[in-house]
Design a protein around this motif. Structure first.
Motif, PDB file in Angstrom:
ATOM      1  N   ARG A 140     -54.047 -70.712  15.542  1.00 45.28           N
ATOM      2  CA  ARG A 140     -53.908 -69.387  14.941  1.00 45.28           C
ATOM      3  C   ARG A 140     -55.271 -68.750  14.659  1.00 45.28           C
ATOM      4  O   ARG A 140     -55.490 -67.569  14.981  1.00 45.28           O
ATOM      5  N   ALA A 141     -56.190 -69.516  14.078  1.00 47.04           N
ATOM      6  CA  ALA A 141     -57.501 -68.952  13.739  1.00 47.04           C
ATOM      7  C   ALA A 141     -58.288 -68.563  14.987  1.00 47.04           C
ATOM      8  O   ALA A 141     -58.892 -67.483  15.052  1.00 47.04           O
ATOM      9  N   ASN A 142     -58.267 -69.432  15.986  1.00 48.11           N
ATOM     10  CA  ASN A 142     -59.016 -69.137  17.207  1.00 48.11           C
ATOM     11  C   ASN A 142     -58.376 -68.024  18.019  1.00 48.11           C
ATOM     12  O   ASN A 142     -59.071 -67.284  18.723  1.00 48.11           O
ATOM     13  N   ALA A 143     -57.058 -67.890  17.943  1.00 46.46           N
ATOM     14  CA  ALA A 143     -56.394 -66.786  18.636  1.00 46.46           C
ATOM     15  C   ALA A 143     -56.839 -65.450  18.052  1.00 46.46           C
ATOM     16  O   ALA A 143     -57.105 -64.477  18.786  1.00 46.46           O
ATOM     17  N   ALA A 144     -56.967 -65.390  16.719  1.00 47.67           N
ATOM     18  CA  ALA A 144     -57.445 -64.162  16.086  1.00 47.67           C
ATOM     19  C   ALA A 144     -58.896 -63.889  16.458  1.00 47.67           C
ATOM     20  O   ALA A 144     -59.287 -62.737  16.706  1.00 47.67           O
ATOM     21  N   GLU A 145     -59.709 -64.949  16.524  1.00 47.65           N
ATOM     22  CA  GLU A 145     -61.112 -64.794  16.908  1.00 47.65           C
ATOM     23  C   GLU A 145     -61.232 -64.315  18.355  1.00 47.65           C
ATOM     24  O   GLU A 145     -62.073 -63.466  18.671  1.00 47.65           O
ATOM     25  N   ALA A 146     -60.389 -64.836  19.232  1.00 52.34           N
ATOM     26  CA  ALA A 146     -60.408 -64.417  20.638  1.00 52.34           C
ATOM     27  C   ALA A 146     -60.069 -62.935  20.772  1.00 52.34           C
ATOM     28  O   ALA A 146     -60.687 -62.203  21.563  1.00 52.34           O
ATOM     29  N   LYS A 147     -59.085 -62.454  20.003  1.00 49.62           N
ATOM     30  CA  LYS A 147     -58.706 -61.032  20.066  1.00 49.62           C
ATOM     31  C   LYS A 147     -59.861 -60.146  19.612  1.00 49.62           C
ATOM     32  O   LYS A 147     -60.084 -59.061  20.161  1.00 49.62           O
ATOM     33  N   LYS A 148     -60.633 -60.605  18.600  1.00 51.82           N
ATOM     34  CA  LYS A 148     -61.777 -59.837  18.136  1.00 51.82           C
ATOM     35  C   LYS A 148     -62.807 -59.663  19.252  1.00 51.82           C
ATOM     36  O   LYS A 148     -63.380 -58.583  19.432  1.00 51.82           O
ATOM     37  N   TRP A 149     -63.032 -60.745  19.996  1.00 46.25           N
ATOM     38  CA  TRP A 149     -63.994 -60.672  21.083  1.00 46.25           C
ATOM     39  C   TRP A 149     -63.523 -59.741  22.194  1.00 46.25           C
ATOM     40  O   TRP A 149     -64.318 -58.978  22.750  1.00 46.25           O
ATOM     41  N   VAL A 150     -62.263 -59.789  22.514  1.00 42.03           N
ATOM     42  CA  VAL A 150     -61.746 -58.925  23.584  1.00 42.03           C
ATOM     43  C   VAL A 150     -61.887 -57.458  23.192  1.00 42.03           C
ATOM     44  O   VAL A 150     -62.224 -56.598  24.022  1.00 42.03           O
ATOM     45  N   LYS A 151     -61.668 -57.139  21.920  1.00 45.78           N
ATOM     46  CA  LYS A 151     -61.743 -55.747  21.457  1.00 45.78           C
ATOM     47  C   LYS A 151     -63.164 -55.202  21.479  1.00 45.78           C
ATOM     48  O   LYS A 151     -63.367 -53.980  21.385  1.00 45.78           O
ATOM     49  N   LYS A 152     -64.159 -56.065  21.581  1.00 44.42           N
ATOM     50  CA  LYS A 152     -65.547 -55.607  21.597  1.00 44.42           C
ATOM     51  C   LYS A 152     -65.911 -54.908  22.903  1.00 44.42           C
ATOM     52  O   LYS A 152     -66.945 -54.229  22.979  1.00 44.42           O
TER      53      LYS A 152
END
Length: 398
Positions: free
Chosen positions: A20-32
Motif C-alpha cells: 500500500r505505501a509503495n503503491a502510493a509512492e509510485a503514483k506520486k512519481w508518475v504524476k511528476k
C-alpha cells in the motif's frame, strides 16, 4: 563487466504487486511527469520495487511496464542496463558493488575484488553461505577522485584499502553496517586533496553564521534603502557647483548658491594665462604637503641562516634517508634540505614548532609543512619505513 540477464525462471516469483505505501509512492512519481510522458517514471518505480523485494524480478518489470503503458522490452532494457538494479537475489545485509573503471583500477580495485572473493564468494552474484553478503564488479560510480571505492545499496565508501574493506565487510556481516560511516575512509574531507586544503582554508567568509550582519532593521529584512536616504554620487556636487560654471574662483555656499558678498571680477585673460602655471605649481605644493606619505612596501625577509630557530644540521651520512617519500618534498626541496644539513627522517620528526616555522618561511611554503603534516609522516617513516607509513596513512608514500 558481465552480461546482465534476468535470474533463472526457477527462482522467479509468479506475480508482483506494490504494497500500500509503495503503491502510493509510485503514483506520486508518475504524476511528476506530463501526460504522455509517464514512461519516464520507469527508473524510480523499478527502484521502489527493488527496495520492497530486495531485487528486481521479471514479474515486477512487467507489472511496472503495464502501469506505464510501455512495451515489456523497453522496461527490460532499462532494468538490465543500469547496475543499480539487481536482477538476482543478493545478500540480505550487504551487496557490494566494486568499481572497476580505470581510475579505481589504477588505484587498486583489483585488490578489493580479491577481498570480496576471499570473504564472500569466488564468483560474482553469488551469496555467501548464510545468504547475507554478495558482490559484483560495476562501471563508474562517480567518485573517481576518491578511488578506489565501493557502493553498498545507496551508500558509497571511498579511499579504500583492502584491509579497510575487510573491516567493512565484517561489520555488515555482523549486522553492524549502520555503524560504518560512508564516504572517505582515510579521514579525507569529502573530495579535498589528500594533503589538505590549498584554497578556501578559512570558511568564515562563506559561512552564513560568520558573515557580518547588516546594520539597521531595514537592511536586516532586506528592504531597499529609501531614495531620500541613499548616498548621492560624488559627481552631483561637481555638476551643480556654480564654482565650476565660471572661469573665476567663486566659492559656493552649502546650498549650492553663490555667496552674496562675492562677485565675479573681470579678469585680464593674458595676465591669467601667464599666472596659471604659477597657480598650478602652488596647488601641487599644497597637495603634496597635505597628502600622507606612502609607506614603502616592505617585502617579507627570508629567514636568516644564522637565526636561532634554524634546525640543527648534521654531516651527510653514508646513506641519507629518501626525504622524497614525505608527501610535499620533491627533488628540489630535498636538495635544499640537504644544504641545510637535514638528511634523515628523525631530524624532521624532531623539529619544534619554531623550527617548523623557520623552515616553512625559508622554503616560502606559507604553512604547507603543517598542512601536509611532515612531522607525522617523518615519524612513521623513521619508525618503520614504508610499512609503517602504509599502516598509519593507509597508502604507500609517493
Amino acid at each position: 563487466m558481465s552480461v546482465r540477464r534476468l535470474a533463472e525462471p526457477a527462482i522467479q516469483p509468479a506475480a508482483f504487486a506494490f504494497n500500500r505505501a509503495n503503491a502510493a509512492e509510485a503514483k506520486k512519481w508518475v504524476k511528476k511527469y506530463p501526460k504522455g510522458r509517464e514512461q519516464s517514471a520507469v527508473i524510480p518505480l523499478l527502484m521502489i520495487a527493488q527496495e520492497q523485494e530486495g531485487w528486481v524480478t521479471r514479474a515486477a518489470i512487467e507489472t511496472i511496464a503495464d502501469m506505464l503503458d510501455m512495451p515489456y522490452i523497453r522496461a527490460l532494457e532499462v532494468a538490465t542496463f543500469y547496475t543499480q538494479f539487481q536482477l538476482k537475489p543478493v545478500g540480505t545485509r550487504a551487496h557490494i558493488q566494486v568499481c572497476g573503471t580505470t581510475p579505481c583500477m589504477l588505484r587498486g580495485s583489483e585488490a578489493l575484488m580479491q577481498v570480496c572473493r576471499d570473504k564472500i564468494h569466488p564468483e560474482q552474484f553469488h551469496t555467501n553461505a548464510d545468504g547475507t553478503l554478495s558482490w559484483e564488479e560495476v562501471e563508474c560510480l562517480g567518485a573517481c577522485v576518491n578511488a578506489p571505492m565501493i557502493m553498498i545499496f545507496k551508500d558509497t565508501y571511498e579511499d579504500l584499502t583492502p584491509e579497510r574493506l575487510g573491516e567493512i565487510i565484517d561489520a555488515f556481516e555482523a549486522g553492524n553496517g549502520k555503524d560504518v560511516k560512508p564516504g572517505p575512509q582515510n579521514e579525507r574531507f569529502f573530495s579535498a586533496p589528500e594533503t589538505g586544503f590549498t584554497s578556501l582554508t578559512d570558511e568564515k567568509a562563506v559561512l552564513k553564521a560568520t558573515r557580518a550582519k547588516p546594520s539597521g532593521a531595514a537592511k536586516a529584512k532586506g528592504d531597499p534603502v529609501p531614495p531620500s536616504k541613499a548616498a548621492k554620487p560624488k559627481t552631483a556636487a561637481v555638476e551643480t557647483s556654480p564654482a565650476l560654471k565660471t572661469p573665476s574662483r567663486v566659492k559656493a555656499s552649502a546650498n549650492g548658491e553663490k555667496a552674496a558678498s562675492v562677485s565675479a571680477p573681470k579678469v585680464d585673460r593674458r595676465a591669467a594665462n601667464k599666472a596659471e602655471p604659477a597657480v598650478e605649481a602652488a596647488d601641487k605644493q599644497r597637495k603634496a604637503r597635505k597628502a600622507p606619505a606612502k609607506p614603502a612596501s616592505a617585502k617579507p625577509q627570508k629567514p636568516s641562516l644564522l637565526d636561532k630557530d634554524r634546525p640543527i644540521g648534521m654531516e651527510r651520512p653514508a646513506a641519507p634517508d629518501d626525504l622524497r617519500l614525505i608527501s610535499g618534498v620533491g627533488p628540489k626541496i630535498e636538495k635544499t634540505l640537504h644544504e641545510l644539513g637535514i638528511f634523515t627522517y628523525g631530524q624532521v620528526a624532531r623539529w619544534t614548532k619554531a623550527e617548523r616555522a623557520w623552515v616553512d618561511g625559508f622554503l616560502k611554503f606559507h604553512g604547507r609543512i603543517e598542512r601536509e603534516d611532515w612531522i607525522k609522516q617523518a615519524k612513521a617513516l623513521a619508525k618503520g619505513g614504508e610499512a609503517e607509513y602504509v599502516r598509519v596513512f593507509g597508502k604507500k608514500p609517493r
